[in-house]
Design an enzyme around this catalytic site. Structure first.
Site, short mmCIF file in Angstrom:
data_model
loop_
_atom_site.label_atom_id
_atom_site.label_comp_id
_atom_site.label_asym_id
_atom_site.label_seq_id
_atom_site.Cartn_x
_atom_site.Cartn_y
_atom_site.Cartn_z
N THR A 40 21.49 5.70 15.09
CA THR A 40 21.32 5.52 16.54
C THR A 40 21.80 4.16 17.00
O THR A 40 22.24 3.99 18.14
CB THR A 40 19.84 5.72 16.90
OG1 THR A 40 19.52 7.09 16.64
CG2 THR A 40 19.56 5.43 18.35
N LYS A 193 8.52 4.81 9.01
CA LYS A 193 8.73 5.17 10.41
C LYS A 193 7.50 5.94 10.88
O LYS A 193 7.18 6.99 10.33
CB LYS A 193 10.00 6.02 10.55
CG LYS A 193 10.36 6.33 11.99
CD LYS A 193 11.71 7.04 12.09
CE LYS A 193 12.07 7.28 13.56
NZ LYS A 193 13.39 7.88 13.72
N GLU A 312 -8.77 12.74 -7.74
CA GLU A 312 -8.95 14.12 -7.24
C GLU A 312 -8.62 15.16 -8.31
O GLU A 312 -9.08 16.29 -8.23
CB GLU A 312 -8.06 14.34 -6.01
CG GLU A 312 -8.62 13.80 -4.72
CD GLU A 312 -9.85 14.56 -4.24
OE1 GLU A 312 -10.02 15.74 -4.60
OE2 GLU A 312 -10.64 13.95 -3.50
N1 DAS Z 1 19.23 10.79 13.30
C1 DAS Z 1 18.92 9.42 13.17
C2 DAS Z 1 19.49 8.81 11.91
O1 DAS Z 1 20.69 8.65 11.76
C3 DAS Z 1 19.11 8.60 14.30
C4 DAS Z 1 18.46 7.22 14.16
O2 DAS Z 1 19.11 6.29 13.69
O3 DAS Z 1 17.33 7.02 14.58
O4 DAS Z 1 18.69 8.48 11.09
#
Ligand code: DAS
Length: 355
Positions: A40, A193, A312
């Site tokens: 992105t 993330k 567990e």
């Molecule tokens: N689809 C995602 C990737 O390339 C976009 C991002 O970078 O968040 O991991």
């Protein structure tokens, strides 16, 4: 306060910001490499309001750097772009190619550090992979963006600027591979993330190791698990052959079908178990059989916290391996490398404690 009675900061430039200090207090510019791999941060949309549904990886690394002209005043930057597909398509093979590219730059005495731009979806896996396979103590910093480069409020330029500032910081050396997002420096082992769209999506499981303010990194902690120069995985390359390690998500009422498929299709399995490493009792015999054929690691789908050996499940009896505090996707990375080293169960257990 008037201009006349403002405090006099002799180290700052006229605007007194951190970037001025970074630019003016260095006699010659440090050289760094920016290795671009899509995502992105290089995303494009004709609609500036679009933060979803854009084309990721559309822009060239030079276009990313053109959006932050200040970067070229901070560092002498060389670039390379080995690939650009979205990071959900990233293969282990590509990660080995990336590691080779970074090693080449790291071996160059003129290069002070390396920045990798990467898609955010699997950035944590690539960061942890590099943390285990790069034998350098030069800073290696991954960054990306949650909004495409064309969006209103794009976060990529600031993230890239901060990543460059971190890569040229003498304090960054020897801390393992890091992820810089949203003014935060997170070690590869603990970064994850945690949100699908927000710019503060990246978090540390445990603690981040530093922060950035005014474009200046400040380190607060040093990672304690083995990484980079202390790793035993730095000699591996893809020519050895990359095993198929699969992640199986566990839930109440899960069927046997997926684990049965793993019996014939996988070289090793990571269970994304529930809670602190549990899964439905009816599957215990199947997991026992699976662990008799291949390494089976118990990790957890819970965001934070360890899976303890013989907790567990009696791992000694079942032949399974507790994933400690690695999430399933990072457990998969470590297990893949252990298999490539042809490790036995004892050694794999040791690695899940040490890395
Ligand atoms: N689809 C995602 C990737 O390339 C976009 C991002 O970078 O968040 O991991």
């Amino acid at each position: 306060m008037t201009m006349d009675n403002m405090p006099n900061d002799s180290t700052a430039g006229r605007t007194g910001n951190g970037l001025d200090r970074l630019i003016t207090d260095r006699p010659s510019l440090p050289r760094i490499a920016v290795v671009a791999t899509g995502g992105t941060i290089a995303g494009y949309s004709s609609d500036p309001a679009a933060t979803v549904g854009y084309t990721a990886g559309a822009l060239d690394v030079s276009e990313l750097l053109d959006s932050i002209p200040e970067a070229r005043k901070m560092a002498d930057i060389v670039t390379e772009q080995p690939f650009s597909p979205c990071s959900e398509n990233r293969t282990m093979n590509e990660r080995f190619v990336l590691a080779k590219t970074i090693r080449r730059f790291a071996a160059n005495p003129e290069i002070a550090g390396i920045v990798v731009t990467h898609g955010t979806d699997t950035m944590e896996e690539t960061a942890y992979f590099l943390n285990l396979t790069l034998g350098t103590d030069k800073p290696v910093v991954l960054t990306g963006a949650m909004r495409p480069a064309t969006a209103i409020g794009a976060d990529g330029p600031a993230n890239l600027m901060n990543a460059i500032a971190t890569a040229i910081s003498p304090d960054a050396a020897g801390r393992g591979v890091m992820v810089v997002m949203n003014d935060t420096i997170v070690p590869a082992r603990s970064v994850t993330k945690g949100h699908t769209t927000r710019v503060d999506a990246f978090q540390a499981i445990g603690q981040s190791i530093g922060v950035l303010a005014n474009g200046r990194p400040e380190f607060l902690l040093t990672p304690t698990k083995r990484h980079t120069t202390m790793s035993e995985f730095t000699e591996l390359d893809e020519s050895i052959g990359i095993p198929q390690v699969d992640i199986v998500s566990c839930y109440a009422e899960m069927s046997e079908a997926i684990l049965e498929t793993c019996l014939s299709c996988s070289d090793a399995v990571v269970l994304s178990a529930v809670g602190d490493g549990a899964f439905p009792r009816k599957l215990h015999p199947l997991v026992h059989a699976l662990a008799g054929k291949m390494p089976v690691v118990r990790s957890t789908r819970v965001a934070d916290g360890p899976v303890v050996r013989n907790g567990e499940l009696n791992d000694d009896e079942y032949g399974t391996i507790a994933g400690n505090s690695l999430n399933p996707q990072k457990a998969r990375v470590l297990l893949t490398l252990c298999l490539m080293k042809k490790m036995n169960t004892c050694d794999i257990i040791r690695c899940f404690g040490e890395y």
